[in-house]
Design an enzyme around this catalytic site. Structure first.
Site, PDB file in Angstrom:
ATOM      1  CG  PHE A 123     -75.584  35.492  43.458  1.00  0.00           C
ATOM      2  CD1 PHE A 123     -74.266  35.862  43.177  1.00  0.00           C
ATOM      3  CD2 PHE A 123     -75.895  34.138  43.521  1.00  0.00           C
ATOM      4  CE1 PHE A 123     -73.286  34.898  42.965  1.00  0.00           C
ATOM      5  CE2 PHE A 123     -74.919  33.162  43.309  1.00  0.00           C
ATOM      6  CZ  PHE A 123     -73.614  33.552  43.032  1.00  0.00           C
ATOM      7  N   PRO A 128     -84.109  27.549  35.763  1.00  0.00           N
ATOM      8  CG  PRO A 128     -86.050  28.110  34.589  1.00  0.00           C
ATOM      9  CD  PRO A 128     -84.630  28.556  34.819  1.00  0.00           C
ATOM     10  CB  SER A 132     -78.352  20.652  42.743  1.00  0.00           C
ATOM     11  OG  SER A 132     -79.132  20.769  43.914  1.00  0.00           O
ATOM     12  CB  ILE A 157     -83.409  36.255  41.498  1.00  0.00           C
ATOM     13  CG1 ILE A 157     -83.050  35.369  40.292  1.00  0.00           C
ATOM     14  CG2 ILE A 157     -82.316  37.294  41.771  1.00  0.00           C
ATOM     15  CD1 ILE A 157     -81.863  34.421  40.492  1.00  0.00           C
ATOM     16  N   GLY A 242     -71.048  33.069  50.844  1.00  0.00           N
ATOM     17  CA  GLY A 242     -72.500  33.130  51.057  1.00  0.00           C
ATOM     18  C   GLY A 242     -72.969  32.101  52.070  1.00  0.00           C
ATOM     19  NE  ARG A 268     -99.073  24.105  78.828  1.00  0.00           N
ATOM     20  CZ  ARG A 268    -100.387  24.060  78.861  1.00  0.00           C
ATOM     21  NH1 ARG A 268    -101.086  25.109  79.289  1.00  0.00           N
ATOM     22  NH2 ARG A 268    -101.028  22.985  78.457  1.00  0.00           N
ATOM     23  N   GLY A 339     -96.258  22.643  72.345  1.00  0.00           N
ATOM     24  CA  GLY A 339     -97.494  21.881  72.144  1.00  0.00           C
ATOM     25  C   GLY A 339     -98.392  22.585  71.133  1.00  0.00           C
ATOM     26  N   GLY A 340     -99.691  22.626  71.420  1.00  0.00           N
ATOM     27  CA  GLY A 340    -100.653  23.246  70.501  1.00  0.00           C
ATOM     28  C   GLY A 340    -100.291  24.690  70.177  1.00  0.00           C
ATOM     29  CD  GLU A 363     -76.309  31.976  49.751  1.00  0.00           C
ATOM     30  OE1 GLU A 363     -75.091  31.831  49.895  1.00  0.00           O
ATOM     31  OE2 GLU A 363     -76.912  33.040  49.993  1.00  0.00           O
TER      32      GLU A 363
HETATM   33  N1  CAA Z   1     -63.823  27.969  44.595  1.00  0.00           N
HETATM   34  C1  CAA Z   1     -63.085  28.105  43.454  1.00  0.00           C
HETATM   35  N2  CAA Z   1     -63.179  27.255  42.404  1.00  0.00           N
HETATM   36  C2  CAA Z   1     -64.058  26.243  42.501  1.00  0.00           C
HETATM   37  C3  CAA Z   1     -64.855  26.041  43.637  1.00  0.00           C
HETATM   38  C4  CAA Z   1     -64.704  26.961  44.717  1.00  0.00           C
HETATM   39  N3  CAA Z   1     -65.422  26.819  45.822  1.00  0.00           N
HETATM   40  N4  CAA Z   1     -65.643  24.966  43.452  1.00  0.00           N
HETATM   41  C5  CAA Z   1     -65.352  24.481  42.234  1.00  0.00           C
HETATM   42  N5  CAA Z   1     -64.387  25.259  41.661  1.00  0.00           N
HETATM   43  C6  CAA Z   1     -63.769  25.044  40.358  1.00  0.00           C
HETATM   44  C7  CAA Z   1     -63.086  23.678  40.322  1.00  0.00           C
HETATM   45  O1  CAA Z   1     -61.755  23.745  40.841  1.00  0.00           O
HETATM   46  C8  CAA Z   1     -63.090  23.358  38.837  1.00  0.00           C
HETATM   47  O2  CAA Z   1     -62.035  24.062  38.208  1.00  0.00           O
HETATM   48  P1  CAA Z   1     -61.067  23.313  37.151  1.00  0.00           P
HETATM   49  O3  CAA Z   1     -62.004  22.841  36.060  1.00  0.00           O
HETATM   50  O4  CAA Z   1     -60.126  24.391  36.725  1.00  0.00           O
HETATM   51  O5  CAA Z   1     -60.438  22.185  37.887  1.00  0.00           O
HETATM   52  C9  CAA Z   1     -64.403  23.996  38.348  1.00  0.00           C
HETATM   53  O6  CAA Z   1     -64.751  25.002  39.318  1.00  0.00           O
HETATM   54  C10 CAA Z   1     -65.527  22.992  38.223  1.00  0.00           C
HETATM   55  O7  CAA Z   1     -65.689  22.361  39.485  1.00  0.00           O
HETATM   56  P2  CAA Z   1     -66.507  21.017  39.692  1.00  0.00           P
HETATM   57  O8  CAA Z   1     -66.064  20.027  38.661  1.00  0.00           O
HETATM   58  O9  CAA Z   1     -66.427  20.625  41.120  1.00  0.00           O
HETATM   59  O10 CAA Z   1     -68.000  21.499  39.304  1.00  0.00           O
HETATM   60  P3  CAA Z   1     -69.352  20.714  39.272  1.00  0.00           P
HETATM   61  O11 CAA Z   1     -70.062  21.038  38.031  1.00  0.00           O
HETATM   62  O12 CAA Z   1     -69.135  19.286  39.632  1.00  0.00           O
HETATM   63  O13 CAA Z   1     -70.217  21.454  40.433  1.00  0.00           O
HETATM   64  C11 CAA Z   1     -71.085  21.788  42.644  1.00  0.00           C
HETATM   65  C12 CAA Z   1     -69.871  21.504  41.715  1.00  0.00           C
HETATM   66  C13 CAA Z   1     -70.451  21.857  44.007  1.00  0.00           C
HETATM   67  C14 CAA Z   1     -72.119  20.671  42.621  1.00  0.00           C
HETATM   68  C15 CAA Z   1     -71.751  23.128  42.233  1.00  0.00           C
HETATM   69  O14 CAA Z   1     -72.485  22.984  41.058  1.00  0.00           O
HETATM   70  C16 CAA Z   1     -72.636  23.703  43.329  1.00  0.00           C
HETATM   71  O15 CAA Z   1     -72.142  24.283  44.291  1.00  0.00           O
HETATM   72  N6  CAA Z   1     -73.959  23.572  43.171  1.00  0.00           N
HETATM   73  C17 CAA Z   1     -74.911  24.230  44.057  1.00  0.00           C
HETATM   74  C18 CAA Z   1     -75.263  25.563  43.508  1.00  0.00           C
HETATM   75  C19 CAA Z   1     -75.774  26.520  44.550  1.00  0.00           C
HETATM   76  O16 CAA Z   1     -75.309  26.548  45.683  1.00  0.00           O
HETATM   77  N7  CAA Z   1     -76.705  27.343  44.136  1.00  0.00           N
HETATM   78  C20 CAA Z   1     -77.218  28.372  45.003  1.00  0.00           C
HETATM   79  C21 CAA Z   1     -77.792  29.492  44.197  1.00  0.00           C
HETATM   80  S1  CAA Z   1     -77.655  31.065  44.964  1.00  0.00           S
HETATM   81  C22 CAA Z   1     -78.864  31.163  46.109  1.00  0.00           C
HETATM   82  O17 CAA Z   1     -79.433  30.188  46.530  1.00  0.00           O
HETATM   83  C23 CAA Z   1     -79.105  32.516  46.633  1.00  0.00           C
HETATM   84  C24 CAA Z   1     -80.279  32.712  47.507  1.00  0.00           C
HETATM   85  O18 CAA Z   1     -81.411  32.464  47.144  1.00  0.00           O
HETATM   86  C25 CAA Z   1     -80.090  33.245  48.837  1.00  0.00           C
END
Ligand code: CAA
Length: 379
Positions: A123, A128, A132, A157, A242, A268, A339-340, A363
């Protein structure tokens, strides 16, 4: 909420527990030490139907539900957290969006072999400058006729070094913010898909991750997942699923640490008695067991809502937040009880302590989960 497990769910859980005891637990320390991707063990897990647990049988999956999926990831992660996340990424982050947003033609090619466990997916969302703040995508996809040219960088990734395909998020219109993001599914052998060396990490050392560069990678329109501009919603709703997988992984790591601490406390001795007879240790074990059960209930609730087709953003974030932080508290106490010896590489406890840490980061960090939850409760 009904939490009585069905015969099928119990059978899968017990099969995974047995597999973890026999194939994962005895080898996990070595894989961690050698930073070795346990390809054969992952293959065996796939043979148990763990490629696409909640993917319908007609698309190559086991045709079970998300409760079964969460139980399976917990058991597998109790044996080896790295195998746990390898499977979680293939199930939740790769198969799930292809199942939900792919056309039948796309599912035939990009879902069936992955849900069957013949191929492995990954995914590509993080960049960079876009961790978040996932909306800060800078990888671009520029359309010319029936082809998109993709340029940019993805990092961290999970499965990247070994995956056969990626669900990839790009910007098709930089001026539109979240509405300019578009998803694709791409073969990792496509020219212009350039994997870098595997990352060196604190924990989950047998789960390879890497940076990937895209240099003028040509992707046909037929590999676009959903419509142009739908990518952000695809990414966010995929993470809703996820986060159930990561919550389950965290519980599995915590359970491994708890069970080893409980067993150690019975043998222990200090001050002439097993340490399990000291109230300080008894209270730690009581807190550990309670937190793990609470985490599991939250996780199964989120999974049950997903199975019912109900939006579960808040519940998944609560499960992931609580389970990951509980797992770290449990692993910390498990080190203390040992402990240790808890600090020594001779035992598995120090690995659980290191492995638990990432569950509060990937995630969506704990801070992001709190943002999602507070947005929901203040709405
Ligand atoms: N389901 C459906 N739609 C969603 C949604 C959801 N869960 N969350 C947001 N949306 C939609 C909103 O409704 C909105 O739509 P409209 O514009 O039509 O109203 C749009 O998406 C934008 O939403 P936000 O304004 O809330 O978006 P934001 O920019 O403020 O971001 C956030 C929200 C929650 C901070 C998001 O950026 C986030 O989740 N960040 C974390 C990213 C993350 O988890 N990354 C992990 C990478 S993968 C990984 O880690 C894999 C691995 O290694 C195992």
């Amino acid at each position: 909420m009904e939490i009585e497990l069905s015969e099928e769910q119990r059978l899968l859980r017990d099969t995974c527990r047995d597999f973890a005891d026999k194939e994962l637990k005895p080898n996990a320390k070595r894989w961690d030490r050698e930073h070795k991707f346990p390809k054969e063990a992952v293959q065996k897990a796939f043979e148990l139907g763990l490629g696409g647990v909640a993917v319908p049988a007609e698309w190559g999956g086991a045709g079970m539900d998300n409760i079964a999926y969460a139980l399976a990831i917990e058991e597998i992660s109790r044996g080896c957290a790295s195998v746990g996340v390898t499977l979680s990424v293939n199930n939740s982050l790769y198969c799930d969006p292809v199942l939900k947003y792919g056309t039948d033609e796309q599912k035939e090619k990009w879902l069936k072999p992955f849900a069957r466990g013949e191929k492995l997916g990954c995914f590509g969302l993080t960049e960079p400058q876009a961790g978040s703040d996932a909306a800060e995508q800078r990888t671009t996809a520029t359309r010319k006729g029936d082809v998109y040219y993709i340029n940019g960088t993805k990092n961290w990734i999970t499965n990247g070094p070994v995956a056969d395909a990626i669900v990839l998020f790009t910007m098709t219109d930089l001026s539109k913010g979240t509405k300019g993001i578009t998803a694709f599914v791409v073969d990792t052998n496509t020219p212009g898909f350039l994997r870098q060396k595997a990352d060196e990490k604190l924990g989950i050392c047998a789960s390879p991750s890497c940076t990937i560069f895209f240099e003028n990678m040509e992707v046909p329109v037929s590999q676009r997942l959903g419509a142009e501009g739908e990518g952000f919603k695809i990414a966010m709703s995929t993470l809703d699923g996820g986060r159930i997988g990561i919550a389950a992984q965290a519980i599995g790591i915590g359970r491994a640490a708890f069970e080893e601490a409980r067993d150690y406390a019975k043998v222990r001795k200090t001050f002439d008695v097993p340490i399990a007879q000291h109230q300080a240790i008894q209270f730690m074990l009581a807190d550990m067991a309670t937190e793990l059960d609470a985490a599991r209930l939250l996780t199964l609730r989120a999974a049950a809502l997903k199975d019912r087709g109900v939006r579960h953003t808040r519940e998944s974030s609560m499960a992931k937040l609580y389970a990951s932080e509980a797992s770290n508290r449990v692993a910390d106490k498990a080190v203390q009880i040992h402990g240790g010896m808890g600090y020594s590489k001779e035992l598995d406890i120090e690995r659980h302590f290191r492995d638990a840490r990432i569950t509060e980061i990937y995630e969506g960090t704990s801070e992001i989960q709190r943002l999602v939850i507070s947005n929901a409760v203040l709405r």
